[in-house]
Design an enzyme around this catalytic site. Structure first.
Site, mmCIF file in Angstrom:
data_model
loop_
_atom_site.group_PDB
_atom_site.id
_atom_site.type_symbol
_atom_site.label_atom_id
_atom_site.label_comp_id
_atom_site.label_asym_id
_atom_site.label_seq_id
_atom_site.Cartn_x
_atom_site.Cartn_y
_atom_site.Cartn_z
ATOM 1 N N GLU A 121 6.778 -80.735 -58.185
ATOM 2 C CA GLU A 121 5.786 -79.888 -58.470
ATOM 3 C C GLU A 121 5.108 -80.129 -59.777
ATOM 4 O O GLU A 121 3.865 -79.639 -59.998
ATOM 5 C CB GLU A 121 6.715 -78.561 -58.748
ATOM 6 C CG GLU A 121 7.181 -77.768 -57.476
ATOM 7 C CD GLU A 121 8.526 -78.527 -56.939
ATOM 8 O OE1 GLU A 121 9.229 -79.198 -57.673
ATOM 9 O OE2 GLU A 121 8.848 -78.385 -55.826
ATOM 10 N N ARG A 128 0.410 -80.077 -62.435
ATOM 11 C CA ARG A 128 -0.192 -79.837 -63.590
ATOM 12 C C ARG A 128 -1.464 -80.354 -63.710
ATOM 13 O O ARG A 128 -2.145 -81.176 -63.351
ATOM 14 C CB ARG A 128 0.849 -80.315 -64.805
ATOM 15 C CG ARG A 128 1.989 -79.647 -64.680
ATOM 16 C CD ARG A 128 2.876 -79.823 -65.833
ATOM 17 N NE ARG A 128 4.192 -79.098 -65.761
ATOM 18 C CZ ARG A 128 4.952 -79.060 -66.735
ATOM 19 N NH1 ARG A 128 4.560 -79.499 -67.910
ATOM 20 N NH2 ARG A 128 5.948 -78.117 -66.652
ATOM 21 N N HIS A 135 5.420 -83.594 -75.588
ATOM 22 C CA HIS A 135 6.225 -84.649 -74.639
ATOM 23 C C HIS A 135 6.457 -85.901 -75.481
ATOM 24 O O HIS A 135 7.603 -86.332 -75.220
ATOM 25 C CB HIS A 135 5.304 -85.028 -73.417
ATOM 26 C CG HIS A 135 5.125 -83.816 -72.523
ATOM 27 N ND1 HIS A 135 6.075 -83.149 -72.247
ATOM 28 C CD2 HIS A 135 3.891 -83.424 -72.040
ATOM 29 C CE1 HIS A 135 5.218 -82.055 -71.353
ATOM 30 N NE2 HIS A 135 4.059 -82.642 -71.183
ATOM 31 N N LEU A 171 27.232 -96.535 -70.240
ATOM 32 C CA LEU A 171 26.376 -95.214 -69.829
ATOM 33 C C LEU A 171 25.354 -95.817 -68.667
ATOM 34 O O LEU A 171 24.639 -96.540 -68.791
ATOM 35 C CB LEU A 171 25.790 -94.630 -70.697
ATOM 36 C CG LEU A 171 24.778 -93.353 -70.589
ATOM 37 C CD1 LEU A 171 25.780 -92.022 -70.073
ATOM 38 C CD2 LEU A 171 24.060 -92.964 -71.559
ATOM 39 N N ASP A 184 13.545 -79.021 -70.786
ATOM 40 C CA ASP A 184 12.439 -78.105 -70.755
ATOM 41 C C ASP A 184 11.830 -77.717 -72.117
ATOM 42 O O ASP A 184 12.696 -77.595 -73.068
ATOM 43 C CB ASP A 184 12.645 -77.139 -69.862
ATOM 44 C CG ASP A 184 11.453 -76.166 -69.318
ATOM 45 O OD1 ASP A 184 10.427 -76.743 -69.283
ATOM 46 O OD2 ASP A 184 11.650 -75.080 -68.848
HETATM 47 C C1 IPE Z 1 11.468 -78.501 -64.814
HETATM 48 O O1 IPE Z 1 10.663 -77.965 -65.811
HETATM 49 C C2 IPE Z 1 11.079 -79.802 -64.551
HETATM 50 C C3 IPE Z 1 11.348 -80.740 -65.652
HETATM 51 C C4 IPE Z 1 11.919 -80.603 -66.900
HETATM 52 C C5 IPE Z 1 10.966 -82.201 -65.351
HETATM 53 P P1 IPE Z 1 9.242 -76.832 -65.361
HETATM 54 O O2 IPE Z 1 8.817 -76.533 -66.702
HETATM 55 O O3 IPE Z 1 8.562 -77.768 -64.483
HETATM 56 O O4 IPE Z 1 9.803 -75.500 -64.538
HETATM 57 P P2 IPE Z 1 9.484 -74.265 -64.281
HETATM 58 O O5 IPE Z 1 7.976 -74.436 -63.727
HETATM 59 O O6 IPE Z 1 9.554 -73.668 -65.575
HETATM 60 O O7 IPE Z 1 10.410 -73.783 -63.239
HETATM 61 C C1 IPE Z 2 9.465 -79.919 -69.887
HETATM 62 O O1 IPE Z 2 8.589 -79.293 -70.614
HETATM 63 C C2 IPE Z 2 8.762 -81.428 -69.627
HETATM 64 C C3 IPE Z 2 8.217 -81.615 -68.232
HETATM 65 C C4 IPE Z 2 8.262 -80.787 -67.307
HETATM 66 C C5 IPE Z 2 7.417 -82.641 -67.723
HETATM 67 P P1 IPE Z 2 7.333 -78.480 -70.316
HETATM 68 O O2 IPE Z 2 6.120 -79.235 -70.326
HETATM 69 O O3 IPE Z 2 7.607 -77.549 -69.196
HETATM 70 O O4 IPE Z 2 7.247 -77.617 -71.450
HETATM 71 P P2 IPE Z 2 7.014 -75.789 -71.225
HETATM 72 O O5 IPE Z 2 7.986 -75.239 -70.433
HETATM 73 O O6 IPE Z 2 5.474 -75.630 -70.864
HETATM 74 O O7 IPE Z 2 7.270 -75.221 -72.794
HETATM 75 MG MG MG Z 3 8.681 -76.113 -68.442
#
Ligand code: IPE
Ligand code: IPE
Ligand code: MG
Length: 256
Positions: free
Chosen positions: A69, A73, A39, A133, A22
């Site tokens: 979820e 986005r 990303h 792995l 995250d």
């Molecule tokens: C969790 O991250 C999902 C992934 C890392 C794939 P999110 O960014 O979607 O989670 P929330 O919305 O902060 O809970």
């Molecule tokens: C995690 O990073 C990757 C995915 C959930 C696909 P985020 O895109 O959630 O990054 P933040 O949490 O908005 O910084």
């Molecule tokens: Mg996130």
């Protein structure tokens, strides 16, 4: 980094590490870039951590790459992430093959664009003979989606008459999980300073040690992984027992 590596006890490694990757969006924003840039940078961390786990001899690494979820986005981000997925698998499959890494996927594959499904199926096929792995990508995955499917498939067996409700125990549940062939993670890491599970492996994380770090995923590297493992090795895993009862060293799990 060598210092940290030397602090790791190789006889007490977790067999399975799961990571919620995250913070890509926040990292990109900090750099004055678009979320997608985060990303793209995150892929470098994936490469580094996969390599780190393979070097240590970790057996299973599960990476939460896209949740159920996350489909909600903005469209450009979802499309960008799917393109990145296809491109990354295509670029990395030869490296996976060469490094004896086997790719697995958990999640609702049918939700993914057809070309992403094809790419993943091919990469799984190419790496299926590998014995190092096991890299498990969680894509269009959520714990509640998985549990719903477990219930459905058990209900079907009951309907067919091949299973009676009285016989449903944890072993049966385990056999219906997406992770039926993997042990539960002993260590779950989440980056970016969020203290939540966000619908990841809800059933499997029952007794995992949780490790949270403020480091944003695009900056997470092997040294951060080593820190997490060292922290894990300093914990006492009690599984509901008292401290005195626990004689097994950290790292051994009563997994199937
Ligand atoms: C969790 O991250 C999902 C992934 C890392 C794939 P999110 O960014 O979607 O989670 P929330 O919305 O902060 O809970
Ligand atoms: C995690 O990073 C990757 C995915 C959930 C696909 P985020 O895109 O959630 O990054 P933040 O949490 O908005 O910084
Ligand atoms: Mg996130």
């Amino acid at each position: 980094m060598q210092d940290l590596l030397h602090q790791i006890d190789n006889t007490r490694l977790p067999r399975h590490i799961a990571i919620i990757m995250d913070g890509n969006g926040r990292w990109a924003k900090e750099q004055g870039h678009d979320r997608l840039y985060g990303h793209y940078k995150g892929v470098e961390s994936v490469r580094n951590i996969v390599e780190g786990c393979a070097e240590l001899g970790i057996e299973y690494l599960t990476l939460y790459a896209f949740s159920t979820e996350n489909w909600d986005r903005p469209e450009y981000e979802v499309v960008g992430l799917m393109e990145l997925l296809v491109k990354t698998i295509r670029n990395e499959v030869e490296t996976l093959k060469k490094n004896n890494i086997r790719l697995h996927v958990i999640g609702d594959m049918e939700m993914l664009p057809q070309h992403a499904q094809n790419e993943l199926t091919e990469a799984k096929e190419i790496t299926k003979g590998n014995t190092g792995l096991n890299l498990v990508m969680a894509l269009s995955y959520s714990g509640r989606w998985e549990i719903q499917n477990v219930i459905k498939s058990i209900a079907k067996e009951v309907e067919k008459g091949s299973l009676s409700p009285e016989d449903i125990d944890q072993e049966i549940v385990q056999k219906h999980l997406c992770t039926r062939n993997f042990p539960d993670p002993e260590l779950m890491i989440r980056t970016s300073g969020e203290y939540r599970i966000s619908n990841f492996l809800l059933y499997q994380l029952a007794y995992s040690e949780l490790y949270f770090t403020p480091v944003l995923w695009p900056e997470f590297r092997k040294n951060n992984l080593y820190e997490a493992i060292i922290d894990f090795q300093g914990r006492e895993r009690r599984f509901g027992k008292t401290s005195e009862q626990v004689t097994e060293p950290v790292g051994s799990t009563p997994n199937p």
